[in-house]
Design a protein around this motif. Sequence first.
Motif, PDB file in Angstrom:
ATOM      1  N   MET B   1     -13.551 -40.599  34.198  1.00 48.95           N
ATOM      2  CA  MET B   1     -13.609 -41.635  33.179  1.00 48.95           C
ATOM      3  C   MET B   1     -13.106 -42.979  33.688  1.00 48.95           C
ATOM      4  SD  MET B   1     -12.299 -39.710  29.854  1.00 48.95           S
ATOM      5  CE  MET B   1     -12.087 -41.054  28.696  1.00 48.95           C
ATOM      6  N   SER B 199     -16.559 -37.944  39.568  1.00 50.12           N
ATOM      7  CA  SER B 199     -15.326 -38.047  40.353  1.00 50.12           C
ATOM      8  C   SER B 199     -14.139 -37.462  39.613  1.00 50.12           C
ATOM      9  CB  SER B 199     -15.051 -39.493  40.736  1.00 50.12           C
ATOM     10  OG  SER B 199     -14.563 -40.172  39.621  1.00 50.12           O
ATOM     11  N   ASP B 200     -14.366 -36.977  38.391  1.00 58.30           N
ATOM     12  CA  ASP B 200     -13.259 -36.385  37.638  1.00 58.30           C
ATOM     13  C   ASP B 200     -13.425 -34.883  37.510  1.00 58.30           C
ATOM     14  OD1 ASP B 200     -11.606 -38.613  36.918  1.00 58.30           O
ATOM     15  OD2 ASP B 200     -13.283 -39.304  35.707  1.00 58.30           O
ATOM     16  N   PHE B 201     -12.867 -34.168  38.445  1.00 65.03           N
ATOM     17  CA  PHE B 201     -12.871 -32.713  38.319  1.00 65.03           C
ATOM     18  C   PHE B 201     -11.579 -32.208  38.938  1.00 65.03           C
ATOM     19  CE2 PHE B 201     -14.028 -31.911  42.750  1.00 65.03           C
ATOM     20  CZ  PHE B 201     -14.639 -33.114  43.100  1.00 65.03           C
TER      21      PHE B 201
END
Lengths: 483, 483
Positions: B1, B199-201
């Motif tokens: 996010m 890119s957010d994991f």
Amino acid sequence: MNETDAFPPRSSHPADDPETASEAVATESRHDEDDRLKPEYVSAVRDAVEAGDAERARELVSPLHPADVADLIELTPADERAAVIAALGDLVGGEVLSELNDYVRDDVIEEMEPAQVAELAAELDTDDAVALIEDLEAEDQQAVLDAMEPEDRAAIESALAYPEESAGRLMQRDLVAVPQHWSVGQVIDYLREASTLTSDFWEIFVVDEGHHPIGSCQLSWVLTCPRSVSVSDVMKREQTLIPVDMDQEEVALRFQKYALISAAVVDPAGRLVGMITVDDILHIVQEEAGEDILRLSGAGDGDINEPVMDSYKARVRWLLSNLLTALLASSVIRLFEGTIEQMVALATLMPIVAGVGGNAGSQTMAVTVRALATNQITASNTWRTIFREMRVALLNGATVAVVIGIGVTLVFSNPALGGVIAAAMLTNIVTAGLAGAAIPLIFDRFDADPAVASSIFVTMITDSMGFFAFLGLATLAGLTGSG
Amino acid sequence: MNETDAFPPRSSHPADDPETASEAVATESRHDEDDRLKPEYVSAVRDAVEAGDAERARELVSPLHPADVADLIELTPADERAAVIAALGDLVGGEVLSELNDYVRDDVIEEMEPAQVAELAAELDTDDAVALIEDLEAEDQQAVLDAMEPEDRAAIESALAYPEESAGRLMQRDLVAVPQHWSVGQVIDYLREASTLTSDFWEIFVVDEGHHPIGSCQLSWVLTCPRSVSVSDVMKREQTLIPVDMDQEEVALRFQKYALISAAVVDPAGRLVGMITVDDILHIVQEEAGEDILRLSGAGDGDINEPVMDSYKARVRWLLSNLLTALLASSVIRLFEGTIEQMVALATLMPIVAGVGGNAGSQTMAVTVRALATNQITASNTWRTIFREMRVALLNGATVAVVIGIGVTLVFSNPALGGVIAAAMLTNIVTAGLAGAAIPLIFDRFDADPAVASSIFVTMITDSMGFFAFLGLATLAGLTGSG
């Protein structure tokens, strides 16, 4: 937390592995569709323990997740728990204890030797270890601390120095902090080499020379960047820092608002002293959001595992306050004994006005308490919220007044009585709307918990106003049994 | 996010950077100690917009986090929101919309062109994009979907095919899945090369040839392991898989119970179709835990942003049901009109018995509803819980009965009346304890939400029993005004 089952070198494919396959079937037979342990399963374990067959009990329990072992202990009647725990032996580890309901855990820990508690606490992150021993009697707590390794003890003692329910108690000290001049490659090498690190972290913190956090990097950013990039170019500078003395409820609201996975905790000098992760926050969000309903009804902690005498003490205090306010409402009725003598039907109708008004007040109060708890109401929209509730109350009041007015007119063949009850109902529902919104707001303004005392006052107002408006209007209208 | 502010190549140290320093001061002046926007700040933005000074408004708002921009819009009166949003322009992006309160968001989106909504939705993960458009009218929804890129549209359409509030709506499709024969090094190289990845994991999933998840790896494990190790040796095999049609409340309970950060979502054939992350779960835990209080009082959705007419419709239905049960209680009183005529004091005292009993019922009901919502009560401990509540009720009832009995005896100089009210109070509080525990449990047993209808029934029972026990005993005792 899952270190132990995280790194077992296994190689076989689970579909080819008969043990795993049969385990999947067993899971079905242990849990119902809501993830709760089935009563047959719980009974099977209890029966094995009672029959002295500890081996069978361990066999049944060993596939369980620690959270499920904790559930099993909670679902076992209190007087059988010690036997079950003894039979399960090391299957009841530190993690199981930290998943246990507070009341059940305190009981279980009281039965243990300090050395045993110290050993179990050592398996845990600081925050979980603190939760384990923070509620012990001072003497028992000291005995446990004395039995711990000096390093663990120091970490726990410094956590216990912070106020209860503060960020300092929630945070863990194991975290990864790197200097800003490092490259991504240096960070990765450092992580591979430092074998003593906690293996459960989601972000790394970048600090300056004074150990002040200046940015944070999600691990996914570290992993998707070339080794040569500097961490200071990858990190996010806008950080949500948690002061170490912040109340856990505020910490939880910050995690929610900014969708955090972990956050740096800083001391008053702005130095990084710990990290809070979201898995510890989920419990708090659940607890804090659920607490309001219990507080509004005066049910204290409201836990089904709370000792009966504690529940009694918490609740009877509330009921006695409620008795006081009911006496007030009763004295309002006494003012109009003469009117009631002339027309007993008034006594049969007056609880309707008070009761429906009370309900309307509860609705508005529930909405206001929730909005306050989630920070939805601020000074900018307080009046707007009150006016909104008044509009709803007017509509509700008018509708219920028309229905009861027509009904009473027809049943009693008495239009004056119908008019009186309609007017009283409208008055009481509007009063309820105002009280239900204003009272929690006033408590909040004075920094008191709006959930704790609001309902006593709202009920007092809706009861008294209900009786006063109805009996007062009836007196003014000169209603008598012959009307 | 936070992709956009995550990778800005900055190099200066924040302490040396006057902009950042002054920003820290500005934050102080925007937020109060509870992280809420200050009224002066909100007014400043509104004033700038009203004065036509969009530039000033943007300058004030640009340092805000999207969640705070959303708060700002919520705190602006409804009739000024369109002007504020227009002035802020692209500061109101997809993320701001997804943070907005549901009701406010629906209003805002209704004002927008479908193409604009489509553009904003495209900035978001699937789950947030779905939340943005799932409540639109079918026609508007279609217009937005038509304006989207085919790939985004397909993802959203397939999410919308799952039931509301199910895992399928919550999950995002962007996730990292790798085959089990890969090494940790291969995984890292893959992550660095695949630039299109989300890119957010927080975890990567390991799948077999049929795309069935067979394990998961926390990124911290990947980072702390040597490159040569096989992922199948690092991964955790015990996984918590979420069926795609699971209700969001159950998903949230699983996240809590097993302290998950992310979890794989599987279709009925067991194939990995998506991932749910904990940041989306926090909101649900908060909502679901807060919902019970609103449902118990019949306050519907109970959101302060809900249109007045919607609140009215939800609440008046409840008040009218409450009116019906109050009529029942009233008809119990009518049975004893003769007794009341003989002794009007009974009319002044009877609401006390009903009221305190109602409160005792609410306490037990609140405890039971919370315990059910958190899966603490199962078939194994249902009876134990009921007995526990009865014990508390007996203690509460005895205490309150003694107090009111002595009080009434003294005030009315009438021991018989004191005895009657004490006996009635004990009876009613014990009845309340039984009803408050049993009614939610019965609703739950029949798969109905115990929070929705329990309080109507509990109130009905405590009111009717209160009047019946008190007036009935008074009649039996032959009490008269001269007593």
